[in-house]
Design an enzyme around this catalytic site. Structure first.
Site, PDB file in Angstrom:
ATOM      1  N   GLU A 101       0.827  -1.204   0.000  1.00  0.00           N
ATOM      2  CA  GLU A 101       0.000   0.000   0.000  1.00  0.00           C
ATOM      3  C   GLU A 101       0.870   1.266   0.000  1.00  0.00           C
ATOM      4  O   GLU A 101       0.652   2.205   0.763  1.00  0.00           O
ATOM      5  CB  GLU A 101      -0.970  -0.008   1.189  1.00  0.00           C
ATOM      6  CG  GLU A 101      -1.886  -1.227   1.188  1.00  0.00           C
ATOM      7  CD  GLU A 101      -2.944  -1.193   2.281  1.00  0.00           C
ATOM      8  OE1 GLU A 101      -2.911  -0.260   3.122  1.00  0.00           O
ATOM      9  OE2 GLU A 101      -3.805  -2.087   2.310  1.00  0.00           O
TER      10      GLU A 101
ATOM     11  N   GLU B 276      -5.009  -9.186   0.203  1.00  0.00           N
ATOM     12  CA  GLU B 276      -5.463  -9.146   1.596  1.00  0.00           C
ATOM     13  C   GLU B 276      -6.974  -8.981   1.641  1.00  0.00           C
ATOM     14  O   GLU B 276      -7.532  -8.126   0.952  1.00  0.00           O
ATOM     15  CB  GLU B 276      -4.839  -7.966   2.364  1.00  0.00           C
ATOM     16  CG  GLU B 276      -3.370  -8.072   2.665  1.00  0.00           C
ATOM     17  CD  GLU B 276      -2.862  -6.867   3.456  1.00  0.00           C
ATOM     18  OE1 GLU B 276      -3.701  -6.154   4.068  1.00  0.00           O
ATOM     19  OE2 GLU B 276      -1.640  -6.626   3.454  1.00  0.00           O
TER      20      GLU B 276
END
Length: 501
Positions: A119, A266
């Site tokens: 991220e 995820e």
């Protein structure tokens, strides 16, 4: 001795067949921010005992990579956010990283992907301008070591890079990241890699201020009046998970990239939280992950890309008690450090066949009424199971083997379990409006044998197998599976062998 030409042609035919095999997998993330971190050998033993075939590491820990050798488990290793600047600026640093953390372990450790950062655009924005360069430098290092066909390179992105993901058809990447994202997508397209997406319906639900129903986030069937429909495409979305994946596809298409598959690196649901985190419960976590496994392993894609399966990694293997932030941050794991499960959840056969309904150690899970369930809700659940659910409720009638004790929880448990054992193979769940829970403990007693028990005979426990794909429960329909990302290497090998004959 040269192999006969017919044998090599057969290899090519097999590769061609496998190229069209849409077999999805469920993997798990392994975080390490916990006080009593199990040893690498214990972790691998846990993975093997539950037939977990894909894992993602957040770094390239040498002890874990050694422990994973000779297991066939497919491993995604991680470049940390802190390493990106050096790797992006200096190709020699990328080469050193690949040699040390990938080439040194392949082929005994089955490393198949590198996640460059986590991220980065939202968590480490100062690194973002050099992220595409880091991806390219890592890939060039793989080419130099002849590993570029086996190991793909990508970078996980959060849903935050798409500020308005619903409706999916109008989703776009944040304009502030367009240049960087375009560079990344061009890299993924050029190298035949995939878009790594961290997609959390838990956050989508909790931050939406009641716009979406909880059932939508948990993969539960919605009533006709609550159906979620994209007003532009009229596509129906049965789950927030599918809508999030489609938002990524539409965002990529807005930048003229339409052939990059999405892999969810995820997703998950916390099993506990603070007083203001009411959706973080054991029941919701079990429901989400069980339904997620069934959803992924049906090998279909989201509404806009139905033929592209959604390979997915659950976050995460262990609860991480050392994580900061709200209480829920510590409780995303499926296991405690001692290896016991936080809640019953089946991952057996998760490499391409087992469903989310089998017990973790290969034993049967039974479906029973919760101790604190409301009696009125239990009565509704019992009536549904014995009626529309077609459970065999004969044994709980007066005078029959399971009539006593004559109370609503006992009767509901028997009916719930009979329905669950018969229908879990075709999507039946153990929920009953939140009044039921699965347990590995056989609830049979005296002469009352519950369906699925080894002692079941005359009390309704014997039943014909439910119709449906064998791969959904217990079986391993995709045990022989070659990843589509490895096909270029295999095809090249086979063609080369043919040419030399």
């Amino acid at each position: 001795m040269l192999l006969p030409r017919w044998f090599l042609e057969a290899i090519l035919l097999l590769i061609s067949a496998l190229a069209f095999t849409n077999a999805a997998f469920i993997g798990v993330n392994i975080g390490t921010d916990l006080t009593n971190m199990p040893s690498p050998s214990d972790i691998v033993s846990l993975l093997k005992s539950h037939q977990i075939t894909h894992v993602r590491l957040y770094d390239a820990n040498s002890h874990m990579l050694k422990a994973l050798s000779n297991t066939t488990i497919q491993v995604t290793v991680g470049v940390t956010n802190q390493e990106i600047l050096k790797i992006g600026r200096f190709p020699s640093s990328a080469a050193s990283w690949v040699n040390k953390n990938v080439a040194a372990y392949v082929p005994s450790t089955n490393i198949t992907a590198i996640a460059v950062g986590s991220e980065v655009l939202t968590e480490s924005p100062h690194v973002a301008p050099i992220l595409a360069s880091a991806l390219n430098n890592i890939h060039k290092a793989l080419v130099a070591t002849n590993l570029n066909f086996q190991v793909k390179v990508s970078t996980p992105m959060s849903m935050d890079v798409m500020p308005k993901p619903f409706p999916p058809s109008t989703s776009t990447f944040s304009p502030s990241w367009n240049t960087t994202v375009h560079q990344i997508l061009q890299f993924l397209d050029n190298t035949g890699s995939f878009f790594m997406l961290n997609a959390y319906p838990y956050y989508g639900y909790t931050t939406a201020n009641g716009i979406f129903p909880l059932d939508y986030a948990l993969f539960k069937q919605l009533s006709a009046v609550k159906q979620i429909v994209d007003p532009n495409t009229l596509l129906h979305y049965d789950s927030m998970f599918d809508a999030m994946v489609d938002a990524a596809y539409y965002s990529m298409e807005a930048l003229n990239f339409s052939k990059i598959p999405v892999v969810v690196t995820e997703t998950g649901w916390p099993s506990s939280g603070g007083s203001d985190e009411t959706a973080a419960t054991v029941g919701n976590a079990e429901t989400f992950n069980s339904n997620l496994i069934k959803r992924v392993l049906n090998n279909s894609g989201p509404p806009s890309k139905p033929d592209i399966p959604i390979n997915t990694y659950i976050y995460e293997l262990y609860n991480e008690d050392k994580r900061s932030g709200p209480e829920s941050e510590k409780n995303w794991g499926m296991f405690y450090p001692n290896g016991t499960s936080v809640y019953p959840l089946g991952l057996s056969g998760s490499g391409g066949g087992g469903g989310g309904s089998e017990a973790l150690n290969g034993t049967t899970l039974f479906c029973v009424a919760k101790v604190d369930a409301d009696d009125d809700k239990l009565e509704d659940g019992l009536n549904w199971a014995c009626g529309q659910g077609r459970a065999n409720c004969g044994p709980i009638q007066p005078g029959q083997a399971c009539y006593l004790p004559n109370d609503i929880k006992s009767h509901a448990s028997f009916a719930y379990n009979d329905y669950y054992q018969k229908m879990k193979g075709v999507g039946g769940t153990c929920d009953f409006d939140g009044t039921a829970i699965t347990t590995p403990r056989d609830p049979s007693y005296r002469t009352c044998a519950y369906t699925g028990s080894p002692n079941a005979n005359g009390t309704g426990g014997n039943f014909p197998p439910a119709l449906g794909p064998a791969s959904q429960v217990g079986g391993n329909a995709n045990a022989v599976f070659v990843s589509i990302y490895h096909l270029p290497f295999l095809a090249t090998l086979a063609l080369t062998l043919l040419l030399v004959l």
